[in-house]
Design a protein around this motif. Structure first.
Motif, PDB file in Angstrom:
ATOM      1  N   ALA A   1     -12.192   1.641  11.335  1.00 27.85           N
ATOM      2  CA  ALA A   1     -13.671   1.580  10.634  1.00 27.85           C
ATOM      3  C   ALA A   1     -14.622   2.008  11.999  1.00 27.85           C
ATOM      4  O   ALA A   1     -14.390   1.406  13.250  1.00 27.85           O
ATOM      5  N   SER A   2     -15.766   2.192  11.569  1.00 28.46           N
ATOM      6  CA  SER A   2     -16.989   2.495  12.529  1.00 28.46           C
ATOM      7  C   SER A   2     -18.034   2.725  11.695  1.00 28.46           C
ATOM      8  O   SER A   2     -18.268   2.734  10.743  1.00 28.46           O
ATOM      9  N   GLY A   3     -19.416   2.272  12.380  1.00 31.40           N
ATOM     10  CA  GLY A   3     -20.514   2.452  11.844  1.00 31.40           C
ATOM     11  C   GLY A   3     -21.070   1.128  11.493  1.00 31.40           C
ATOM     12  O   GLY A   3     -22.264   1.100  10.624  1.00 31.40           O
ATOM     13  N   PHE A   4     -20.646   0.088  11.498  1.00 31.94           N
ATOM     14  CA  PHE A   4     -20.924  -1.164  11.067  1.00 31.94           C
ATOM     15  C   PHE A   4     -20.403  -2.357  11.871  1.00 31.94           C
ATOM     16  O   PHE A   4     -19.326  -2.036  12.641  1.00 31.94           O
ATOM     17  N   THR A   5     -20.759  -3.390  11.786  1.00 37.84           N
ATOM     18  CA  THR A   5     -20.181  -4.582  12.645  1.00 37.84           C
ATOM     19  C   THR A   5     -19.188  -5.266  11.953  1.00 37.84           C
ATOM     20  O   THR A   5     -19.244  -5.863  10.918  1.00 37.84           O
ATOM     21  N   PHE A   6     -17.989  -4.831  12.811  1.00 37.50           N
ATOM     22  CA  PHE A   6     -16.651  -4.966  12.076  1.00 37.50           C
ATOM     23  C   PHE A   6     -16.656  -6.577  11.732  1.00 37.50           C
ATOM     24  O   PHE A   6     -15.826  -6.695  10.475  1.00 37.50           O
ATOM     25  N   ASP A   7     -16.996  -7.411  12.692  1.00 36.94           N
ATOM     26  CA  ASP A   7     -16.714  -8.856  12.490  1.00 36.94           C
ATOM     27  C   ASP A   7     -17.333  -9.478  11.368  1.00 36.94           C
ATOM     28  O   ASP A   7     -17.391 -10.543  10.943  1.00 36.94           O
ATOM     29  N   ASP A   8     -18.471  -8.741  10.780  1.00 35.64           N
ATOM     30  CA  ASP A   8     -19.075  -9.376   9.586  1.00 35.64           C
ATOM     31  C   ASP A   8     -18.467  -8.945   8.128  1.00 35.64           C
ATOM     32  O   ASP A   8     -19.171  -9.307   7.311  1.00 35.64           O
ATOM     33  N   TYR A   9     -17.395  -8.229   8.220  1.00 35.01           N
ATOM     34  CA  TYR A   9     -16.998  -7.556   7.196  1.00 35.01           C
ATOM     35  C   TYR A   9     -15.586  -8.038   6.757  1.00 35.01           C
ATOM     36  O   TYR A   9     -14.752  -8.381   7.996  1.00 35.01           O
ATOM     37  N   ALA A  10     -15.055  -8.143   5.542  1.00 31.24           N
ATOM     38  CA  ALA A  10     -13.624  -8.140   5.293  1.00 31.24           C
ATOM     39  C   ALA A  10     -13.146  -6.862   5.006  1.00 31.24           C
ATOM     40  O   ALA A  10     -13.813  -5.715   4.766  1.00 31.24           O
ATOM     41  N   ILE A  11     -11.990  -6.494   5.324  1.00 28.57           N
ATOM     42  CA  ILE A  11     -11.210  -5.112   4.911  1.00 28.57           C
ATOM     43  C   ILE A  11     -10.317  -5.430   3.979  1.00 28.57           C
ATOM     44  O   ILE A  11      -9.374  -6.151   4.086  1.00 28.57           O
ATOM     45  N   GLY A  12     -10.318  -4.562   2.919  1.00 28.94           N
ATOM     46  CA  GLY A  12      -9.435  -4.764   1.751  1.00 28.94           C
ATOM     47  C   GLY A  12      -8.513  -3.247   1.711  1.00 28.94           C
ATOM     48  O   GLY A  12      -9.153  -2.350   1.891  1.00 28.94           O
ATOM     49  N   TRP A  13      -7.482  -3.468   1.191  1.00 28.89           N
ATOM     50  CA  TRP A  13      -6.470  -2.297   0.738  1.00 28.89           C
ATOM     51  C   TRP A  13      -6.487  -2.517  -0.610  1.00 28.89           C
ATOM     52  O   TRP A  13      -6.101  -3.477  -1.398  1.00 28.89           O
ATOM     53  N   PHE A  14      -6.738  -1.072  -1.319  1.00 29.74           N
ATOM     54  CA  PHE A  14      -6.255  -0.826  -2.707  1.00 29.74           C
ATOM     55  C   PHE A  14      -5.587   0.070  -2.869  1.00 29.74           C
ATOM     56  O   PHE A  14      -5.393   0.966  -2.081  1.00 29.74           O
ATOM     57  N   ARG A  15      -5.157   0.413  -3.970  1.00 30.55           N
ATOM     58  CA  ARG A  15      -4.172   1.525  -4.361  1.00 30.55           C
ATOM     59  C   ARG A  15      -4.397   1.799  -5.728  1.00 30.55           C
ATOM     60  O   ARG A  15      -4.724   1.075  -6.622  1.00 30.55           O
ATOM     61  N   GLN A  16      -4.239   3.235  -6.024  1.00 26.42           N
ATOM     62  CA  GLN A  16      -4.294   3.783  -7.399  1.00 26.42           C
ATOM     63  C   GLN A  16      -3.049   4.740  -7.649  1.00 26.42           C
ATOM     64  O   GLN A  16      -3.005   5.700  -6.986  1.00 26.42           O
ATOM     65  N   ALA A  17      -2.330   4.138  -8.642  1.00 27.56           N
ATOM     66  CA  ALA A  17      -1.100   4.957  -9.073  1.00 27.56           C
ATOM     67  C   ALA A  17      -1.372   6.222  -9.906  1.00 27.56           C
ATOM     68  O   ALA A  17      -2.566   5.865 -10.818  1.00 27.56           O
ATOM     69  N   PRO A  18      -0.900   6.788 -10.138  1.00 29.76           N
ATOM     70  CA  PRO A  18      -1.099   7.963 -11.228  1.00 29.76           C
ATOM     71  C   PRO A  18      -1.207   7.449 -12.574  1.00 29.76           C
ATOM     72  O   PRO A  18      -0.150   6.818 -13.104  1.00 29.76           O
ATOM     73  N   GLY A  19      -2.409   7.786 -13.008  1.00 32.55           N
ATOM     74  CA  GLY A  19      -2.607   7.424 -14.594  1.00 32.55           C
ATOM     75  C   GLY A  19      -2.816   5.636 -14.622  1.00 32.55           C
ATOM     76  O   GLY A  19      -2.965   5.224 -15.688  1.00 32.55           O
ATOM     77  N   LYS A  20      -3.229   5.222 -13.594  1.00 34.94           N
ATOM     78  CA  LYS A  20      -3.305   3.711 -13.588  1.00 34.94           C
ATOM     79  C   LYS A  20      -4.573   3.416 -13.048  1.00 34.94           C
ATOM     80  O   LYS A  20      -5.358   4.278 -12.145  1.00 34.94           O
ATOM     81  N   GLU A  21      -5.394   2.355 -13.075  1.00 33.81           N
ATOM     82  CA  GLU A  21      -6.341   1.864 -12.693  1.00 33.81           C
ATOM     83  C   GLU A  21      -6.253   1.383 -11.093  1.00 33.81           C
ATOM     84  O   GLU A  21      -5.154   0.966 -10.852  1.00 33.81           O
ATOM     85  N   ARG A  22      -7.417   1.620 -10.268  1.00 32.52           N
ATOM     86  CA  ARG A  22      -7.187   1.081  -8.870  1.00 32.52           C
ATOM     87  C   ARG A  22      -7.124  -0.570  -8.923  1.00 32.52           C
ATOM     88  O   ARG A  22      -7.632  -1.279  -9.463  1.00 32.52           O
ATOM     89  N   GLU A  23      -6.162  -0.898  -7.989  1.00 33.81           N
ATOM     90  CA  GLU A  23      -5.839  -2.373  -8.099  1.00 33.81           C
ATOM     91  C   GLU A  23      -5.904  -2.896  -6.551  1.00 33.81           C
ATOM     92  O   GLU A  23      -5.537  -1.986  -5.551  1.00 33.81           O
ATOM     93  N   GLY A  24      -6.421  -4.023  -6.468  1.00 32.75           N
ATOM     94  CA  GLY A  24      -6.389  -4.526  -5.048  1.00 32.75           C
ATOM     95  C   GLY A  24      -5.006  -5.217  -4.770  1.00 32.75           C
ATOM     96  O   GLY A  24      -4.309  -5.532  -5.469  1.00 32.75           O
ATOM     97  N   VAL A  25      -4.729  -4.882  -3.235  1.00 29.96           N
ATOM     98  CA  VAL A  25      -3.566  -5.199  -2.868  1.00 29.96           C
ATOM     99  C   VAL A  25      -3.428  -6.258  -1.673  1.00 29.96           C
ATOM    100  O   VAL A  25      -2.668  -7.209  -1.850  1.00 29.96           O
TER     101      VAL A  25
END
Length: 123
Positions: A24-48
């Motif tokens: 990550a760059s361009g923002f104050t890293f410590d002020d944010y949470a980082i999330g991972w999401f995924r999207q399988a073919p033909g499916k909606e994106r989901e939080g991991v």
């Protein structure tokens, strides 16, 4: 300019492991949470999974609990997602995103998004 660079995807056999990185760059890293999401073919994106950069608290979706581990290196502004015991159903494009808080792990809670990295798990 805010940037989130996801990397580390690839092709792996079922039962194998991969480690994804989100730089990550361009923002104050410590002020944010980082999330991972995924999207399988033909499916909606989901939080991991997500991690709060300020206190290190984490969250995992039930589908990955016990197999995936999220961690953060605040000195490098980088979050990692260690994925073990991979299953074919883990096949998806994985995205990292930054939001004010880790949960709820929903797309609308996250402000900045990186490009995806493809994870393919063969059976």
């Amino acid at each position: 300019e805010v940037q989130l660079q996801a990397s580390g995807g690839g092709l792996v056999q079922a039962g194998g492991s991969l480690r994804l990185s989100c730089a990550a760059s361009g923002f104050t890293f410590d002020d944010y949470a980082i999330g991972w999401f995924r999207q399988a073919p033909g499916k909606e994106r989901e939080g991991v999974s997500c991690i709060s950069s300020s206190d290190g608290s984490t969250y995992y979706a039930d589908s990955v609990k016990g197999r995936f581990t999220i961690s953060s290196d605040n000195a490098k502004n980088t979050v990692y997602l260690q994925m073990n015991s991979l299953k074919p159903e883990d096949t998806a494009v994985y995205y990292c995103a930054a939001g004010v808080q880790c949960t709820p792990l929903a797309e609308y809670e996250y402000d900045y998004w990186g490009q995806g990295t493809l994870v393919t798990v063969s059976s």
